[in-house]
Design a protein around this motif. Structure first.
Motif, PDB file in Angstrom:
ATOM      1  N   GLY A 147       0.818  -1.210   0.000  1.00 13.63           N
ATOM      2  CA  GLY A 147       0.000   0.000   0.000  1.00 13.63           C
ATOM      3  C   GLY A 147       0.848   1.255   0.000  1.00 13.63           C
ATOM      4  O   GLY A 147       0.557   2.234  -0.711  1.00 13.63           O
ATOM      5  N   GLU A 148       1.910   1.237   0.780  1.00 15.02           N
ATOM      6  CA  GLU A 148       2.841   2.377   0.821  1.00 15.02           C
ATOM      7  C   GLU A 148       3.509   2.579  -0.541  1.00 15.02           C
ATOM      8  O   GLU A 148       3.655   3.714  -1.009  1.00 15.02           O
ATOM      9  CB  GLU A 148       3.905   2.111   1.895  1.00 15.02           C
ATOM     10  N   GLY A 149       3.894   1.475  -1.176  1.00 11.72           N
ATOM     11  CA  GLY A 149       4.548   1.580  -2.481  1.00 11.72           C
ATOM     12  C   GLY A 149       3.630   2.140  -3.545  1.00 11.72           C
ATOM     13  O   GLY A 149       4.057   2.955  -4.382  1.00 11.72           O
ATOM     14  N   ILE A 150       2.363   1.716  -3.539  1.00  7.87           N
ATOM     15  CA  ILE A 150       1.394   2.235  -4.514  1.00  7.87           C
ATOM     16  C   ILE A 150       1.146   3.716  -4.275  1.00  7.87           C
ATOM     17  O   ILE A 150       1.092   4.518  -5.216  1.00  7.87           O
ATOM     18  CB  ILE A 150       0.083   1.425  -4.435  1.00  7.87           C
ATOM     19  N   LEU A 151       1.007   4.087  -3.011  1.00 11.55           N
ATOM     20  CA  LEU A 151       0.808   5.502  -2.671  1.00 11.55           C
ATOM     21  C   LEU A 151       2.009   6.333  -3.113  1.00 11.55           C
ATOM     22  O   LEU A 151       1.846   7.443  -3.653  1.00 11.55           O
ATOM     23  CB  LEU A 151       0.585   5.628  -1.167  1.00 11.55           C
ATOM     24  N   ALA A 152       3.202   5.801  -2.927  1.00 10.90           N
ATOM     25  CA  ALA A 152       4.415   6.527  -3.327  1.00 10.90           C
ATOM     26  C   ALA A 152       4.447   6.753  -4.837  1.00 10.90           C
ATOM     27  O   ALA A 152       4.856   7.824  -5.300  1.00 10.90           O
ATOM     28  CB  ALA A 152       5.654   5.746  -2.885  1.00 10.90           C
ATOM     29  N   ILE A 153       4.008   5.761  -5.609  1.00 10.32           N
ATOM     30  CA  ILE A 153       3.974   5.908  -7.068  1.00 10.32           C
ATOM     31  C   ILE A 153       3.001   7.014  -7.470  1.00 10.32           C
ATOM     32  O   ILE A 153       3.302   7.872  -8.317  1.00 10.32           O
ATOM     33  CB  ILE A 153       3.592   4.574  -7.732  1.00 10.32           C
ATOM     34  N   LEU A 154       1.821   7.005  -6.862  1.00 10.85           N
ATOM     35  CA  LEU A 154       0.819   8.024  -7.179  1.00 10.85           C
ATOM     36  C   LEU A 154       1.305   9.423  -6.804  1.00 10.85           C
ATOM     37  O   LEU A 154       1.147  10.385  -7.576  1.00 10.85           O
ATOM     38  CB  LEU A 154      -0.491   7.703  -6.446  1.00 10.85           C
ATOM     39  N   LEU A 155       1.895   9.548  -5.634  1.00 10.81           N
ATOM     40  CA  LEU A 155       2.396  10.857  -5.201  1.00 10.81           C
ATOM     41  C   LEU A 155       3.544  11.331  -6.092  1.00 10.81           C
ATOM     42  O   LEU A 155       3.656  12.531  -6.391  1.00 10.81           O
ATOM     43  CB  LEU A 155       2.841  10.792  -3.740  1.00 10.81           C
ATOM     44  N   ALA A 156       4.373  10.382  -6.532  1.00 10.84           N
ATOM     45  CA  ALA A 156       5.459  10.757  -7.441  1.00 10.84           C
ATOM     46  C   ALA A 156       4.914  11.270  -8.763  1.00 10.84           C
ATOM     47  O   ALA A 156       5.555  12.084  -9.437  1.00 10.84           O
ATOM     48  CB  ALA A 156       6.374   9.550  -7.688  1.00 10.84           C
ATOM     49  N   GLY A 157       3.711  10.802  -9.139  1.00  5.78           N
ATOM     50  CA  GLY A 157       3.076  11.293 -10.358  1.00  5.78           C
ATOM     51  C   GLY A 157       2.413  12.643 -10.195  1.00  5.78           C
ATOM     52  O   GLY A 157       1.790  13.143 -11.146  1.00  5.78           O
ATOM     53  N   GLY A 158       2.527  13.221  -8.994  1.00  7.41           N
ATOM     54  CA  GLY A 158       1.968  14.554  -8.760  1.00  7.41           C
ATOM     55  C   GLY A 158       0.507  14.542  -8.341  1.00  7.41           C
ATOM     56  O   GLY A 158      -0.150  15.597  -8.340  1.00  7.41           O
ATOM     57  N   ILE A 159      -0.019  13.364  -7.963  1.00  9.36           N
ATOM     58  CA  ILE A 159      -1.416  13.268  -7.570  1.00  9.36           C
ATOM     59  C   ILE A 159      -1.578  13.760  -6.131  1.00  9.36           C
ATOM     60  O   ILE A 159      -0.786  13.408  -5.250  1.00  9.36           O
ATOM     61  CB  ILE A 159      -1.922  11.815  -7.699  1.00  9.36           C
ATOM     62  N   GLU A 160      -2.585  14.597  -5.921  1.00  8.81           N
ATOM     63  CA  GLU A 160      -2.855  15.152  -4.590  1.00  8.81           C
ATOM     64  C   GLU A 160      -3.134  14.016  -3.594  1.00  8.81           C
ATOM     65  O   GLU A 160      -3.743  13.009  -3.966  1.00  8.81           O
ATOM     66  CB  GLU A 160      -4.055  16.093  -4.707  1.00  8.81           C
ATOM     67  N   PRO A 161      -2.671  14.119  -2.341  1.00  9.51           N
ATOM     68  CA  PRO A 161      -2.718  12.985  -1.413  1.00  9.51           C
ATOM     69  C   PRO A 161      -4.089  12.337  -1.231  1.00  9.51           C
ATOM     70  O   PRO A 161      -4.197  11.107  -1.259  1.00  9.51           O
ATOM     71  CB  PRO A 161      -2.214  13.590  -0.093  1.00  9.51           C
ATOM     72  N   ARG A 162      -5.153  13.113  -1.053  1.00 10.07           N
ATOM     73  CA  ARG A 162      -6.452  12.473  -0.864  1.00 10.07           C
ATOM     74  C   ARG A 162      -6.913  11.771  -2.138  1.00 10.07           C
ATOM     75  O   ARG A 162      -7.450  10.656  -2.092  1.00 10.07           O
ATOM     76  CB  ARG A 162      -7.512  13.486  -0.423  1.00 10.07           C
ATOM     77  N   THR A 163      -6.668  12.379  -3.288  1.00 12.13           N
ATOM     78  CA  THR A 163      -7.012  11.741  -4.557  1.00 12.13           C
ATOM     79  C   THR A 163      -6.213  10.454  -4.728  1.00 12.13           C
ATOM     80  O   THR A 163      -6.744   9.435  -5.185  1.00 12.13           O
ATOM     81  CB  THR A 163      -6.732  12.691  -5.733  1.00 12.13           C
ATOM     82  N   ALA A 164      -4.939  10.484  -4.347  1.00 10.38           N
ATOM     83  CA  ALA A 164      -4.088   9.291  -4.439  1.00 10.38           C
ATOM     84  C   ALA A 164      -4.632   8.174  -3.547  1.00 10.38           C
ATOM     85  O   ALA A 164      -4.685   7.006  -3.953  1.00 10.38           O
ATOM     86  CB  ALA A 164      -2.660   9.626  -4.051  1.00 10.38           C
TER      87      ALA A 164
END
Length: 245
Positions: A142-159
């Motif tokens: 879960g942490e790894g998937i969240l990190a990928i989304l955040l690296a893509g510039g996705i806002e935290p709640r949207t991620a």
């Protein structure tokens, strides 16, 4: 010190009464201790051979050659087995270093791994849906998937919400695939149609009532399940836009 093979040979040729006495005198083999790892192994064996519906504490205990009470030092309920199962599967997921230039491709690769692990064990996505896991292996993914989304510039709640939506879709996809496979193996499930039969039924529909279904029947049933999986993950991730500024 290695056992003397002559003693074994002598025991094999001894009279039955002597053999029984020798066996009675021999120490009983030590039972392998029950551990969380062995419980997980047994649970996966049950699912692989009998399906998720067969998974109970009693059934797992039977595979381990013990009684249910022996498992309670490690688990309290079947929910604990569900968490162990998903943790074991997720421990096999390889996470990439987040790449802002390829985050969508990375998400597809991670979720494809999860999909394939689910498909090895019929019905196991139900274990993922049943609990909010705090298993460290599950949290790692879960942490790894969240990190990928955040690296893509996705806002935290949207991620966070996107991760939930993608995870639910992967569970649903794998569960549907496993259900169809199981039904095709049963003689009484004749309503599970093949590709050609489904196409025949759609094209035979009355055009005045089903104009679009009849006309586009080939498109409606086109592609493999995995083609559609990649399409849907892409559909979800392509809708995500990096936060401005």
């Amino acid at each position: 010190m290695p056992a003397d093979p002559r003693r074994h040979r002598a025991a094999r040729h001894a009279p039955p009464a002597a053999q029984a006495a020798a066996q009675a005198a021999a120490p009983a083999p030590r039972k392998q201790p029950i551990t969380a790892e062995r419980i997980t192994d047994a649970a996966l064996e049950v699912i692989a051979t009998e399906g998720y519906d067969a998974l109970t504490i009693r059934r797992v205990a039977a595979v381990l050659g013990t009684g249910p009470s022996s498992l309670y030092a490690h688990i309290a309920t079947k929910d604990d087995i569900d968490e162990l199962l998903i943790g074991r599967l997720y421990s096999q997921v390889v996470l990439p270093a987040p790449d802002p230039a390829a985050w969508r491709e990375q998400l597809l690769a991670v979720y494809t791994q999860i999909r394939d692990l689910y498909l090895k064990y019929p019905g196991v996505p139900r274990a993922a849906l049943a609990v909010v896991s705090t298993n460290l292996d599950t949290l790692r993914v879960g942490e790894g998937i969240l990190a990928i989304l955040l690296a893509g510039g996705i806002e935290p709640r949207t991620a966070a919400w996107a991760r939930d939506a993608l995870s639910l879709y992967v569970c649903a996809y794998a569960l549907e695939q496993s259900m169809v496979r199981q039904r095709r193996r049963r003689q009484d499930q004749e309503w599970v149609l093949g590709h050609e039969e489904l196409l025949d039924r759609f094209t035979a529909l009355p055009a005045e009532r089903f104009p679009h279904t009849q006309r586009h029947a080939a498109e409606l049933i086109s592609g493999t399940g995995h083609d559609r999986f990649e399409f849907t993950v892409g559909l979800l991730t392509n809708s995500l836009r990096p936060a401005s500024g």
